[in-house]
Scaffold this motif. Structure first.
Motif, short mmCIF file in Angstrom:
data_model
loop_
_atom_site.label_atom_id
_atom_site.label_comp_id
_atom_site.label_asym_id
_atom_site.label_seq_id
_atom_site.Cartn_x
_atom_site.Cartn_y
_atom_site.Cartn_z
N THR A 119 0.83 -1.20 0.00
CA THR A 119 0.00 0.00 0.00
C THR A 119 0.87 1.25 0.00
OG1 THR A 119 -1.74 -1.21 1.16
CG2 THR A 119 -1.86 1.20 1.21
N PHE A 120 1.87 1.30 0.85
CA PHE A 120 2.76 2.47 0.89
C PHE A 120 3.50 2.64 -0.44
CE2 PHE A 120 2.93 2.00 5.72
CZ PHE A 120 2.10 3.08 5.94
N GLU A 121 3.93 1.54 -1.03
CA GLU A 121 4.61 1.63 -2.32
C GLU A 121 3.68 2.20 -3.39
OE1 GLU A 121 6.07 -2.36 -2.94
OE2 GLU A 121 7.99 -1.90 -1.98
N THR A 122 2.44 1.77 -3.37
CA THR A 122 1.46 2.29 -4.34
C THR A 122 1.24 3.78 -4.14
OG1 THR A 122 0.37 0.13 -4.46
CG2 THR A 122 -0.90 2.05 -5.20
N VAL A 123 1.09 4.19 -2.90
CA VAL A 123 0.90 5.61 -2.61
C VAL A 123 2.09 6.41 -3.12
CG1 VAL A 123 0.70 7.35 -0.78
CG2 VAL A 123 -0.59 5.22 -0.61
N ARG A 124 3.27 5.92 -2.85
CA ARG A 124 4.48 6.65 -3.28
C ARG A 124 4.56 6.79 -4.79
NH1 ARG A 124 9.90 4.94 -1.05
NH2 ARG A 124 10.18 6.41 -2.65
N LYS A 125 4.10 5.78 -5.52
CA LYS A 125 4.16 5.83 -6.98
C LYS A 125 3.14 6.79 -7.57
CE LYS A 125 5.81 1.12 -7.48
NZ LYS A 125 5.40 -0.26 -7.77
N ARG A 126 2.01 6.96 -6.90
CA ARG A 126 0.92 7.69 -7.55
C ARG A 126 0.65 9.09 -7.02
NH1 ARG A 126 -4.70 4.96 -6.46
NH2 ARG A 126 -5.46 7.05 -6.09
N THR A 127 1.10 9.42 -5.82
CA THR A 127 0.73 10.72 -5.26
C THR A 127 1.58 11.86 -5.81
OG1 THR A 127 0.17 11.90 -3.24
CG2 THR A 127 2.23 10.65 -3.22
N ALA A 128 0.96 13.02 -5.87
CA ALA A 128 1.68 14.24 -6.26
C ALA A 128 1.80 15.17 -5.05
CB ALA A 128 0.93 14.94 -7.39
N ASP A 129 1.24 14.77 -3.92
CA ASP A 129 1.26 15.58 -2.70
C ASP A 129 2.51 15.24 -1.89
OD1 ASP A 129 0.86 16.36 0.06
OD2 ASP A 129 -1.26 16.64 -0.41
#
Length: 172
Positions: A136-146
């Motif tokens: 989940t954290f890896e996915t967030v890191r790949k997709r967020t711009a914030d």
């Protein structure tokens, strides 16, 4: 103008004034474009006025009503992840996980989706579900711009990796 006055009252801690104004708006003009926002403020007022499990349960019910009545309103995106947050505050972690997963699947606003996924990762981490939290954290890191979400996801990932390393048997 009246709505803005209610928001100012809310921000200044004049909760009774804000509640009366928002409730009047919802009661007398339920089809108003401001009704979903008013309902969201009413849910938050419930929490501020009663920060107990009962208040949280009532706010969750109010958010669910908001979601069902206004499925395409921007306030719905926030309501979806806010329910997960309230479950976490109550210590109902499995319900929080389900709420965040549901929010991730439904939320259209990118910022709210990233926020939901980050909260999901944090909750999975707190439950020591290391592999799921890592993904989940890896996915967030790949997709967020914030940048704030990116930093929190990076810290979460580092923590998860450290715990997973500690749990692995040491090779002799």
């Amino acid at each position: 103008l009246q709505f803005q006055e209610m928001v100012v009252a809310f921000k200044h801690g004049q909760y009774a004034v804000a509640r009366a104004g928002f409730a009047t708006l919802v009661k007398h003009d339920p089809d108003s474009a401001l009704a979903p926002s008013a309902k969201a403020f009413l849910a938050e007022l419930t929490l501020l006025e009663d920060p107990t499990g009962h208040g949280r349960s009532e706010a969750i019910a109010q958010y669910r009503t908001l979601i069902s009545l206004y499925p395409n309103d921007p306030n719905t995106s926030r309501a979806l992840w806010r329910i997960g947050d309230l479950y976490v505050e109550m210590g109902w972690f499995q319900e929080a996980i389900v709420a965040y997963e549901y929010a991730v699947s439904r939320v259209e606003a990118r910022a709210d989706a990233d926020r939901s996924m980050l909260s999901l990762g944090v909750t999975l981490e707190s439950r020591e579900r290391w592999a799921e939290a890592e993904r989940t954290f890896e996915t967030v890191r790949k997709r967020t711009a914030d940048d704030r979400i990116l930093m929190r996801a990076t810290l979460g990932l580092a923590n998860v990796l450290a715990w997973r390393r500690q749990l692995q048997p040491v090779a002799e």
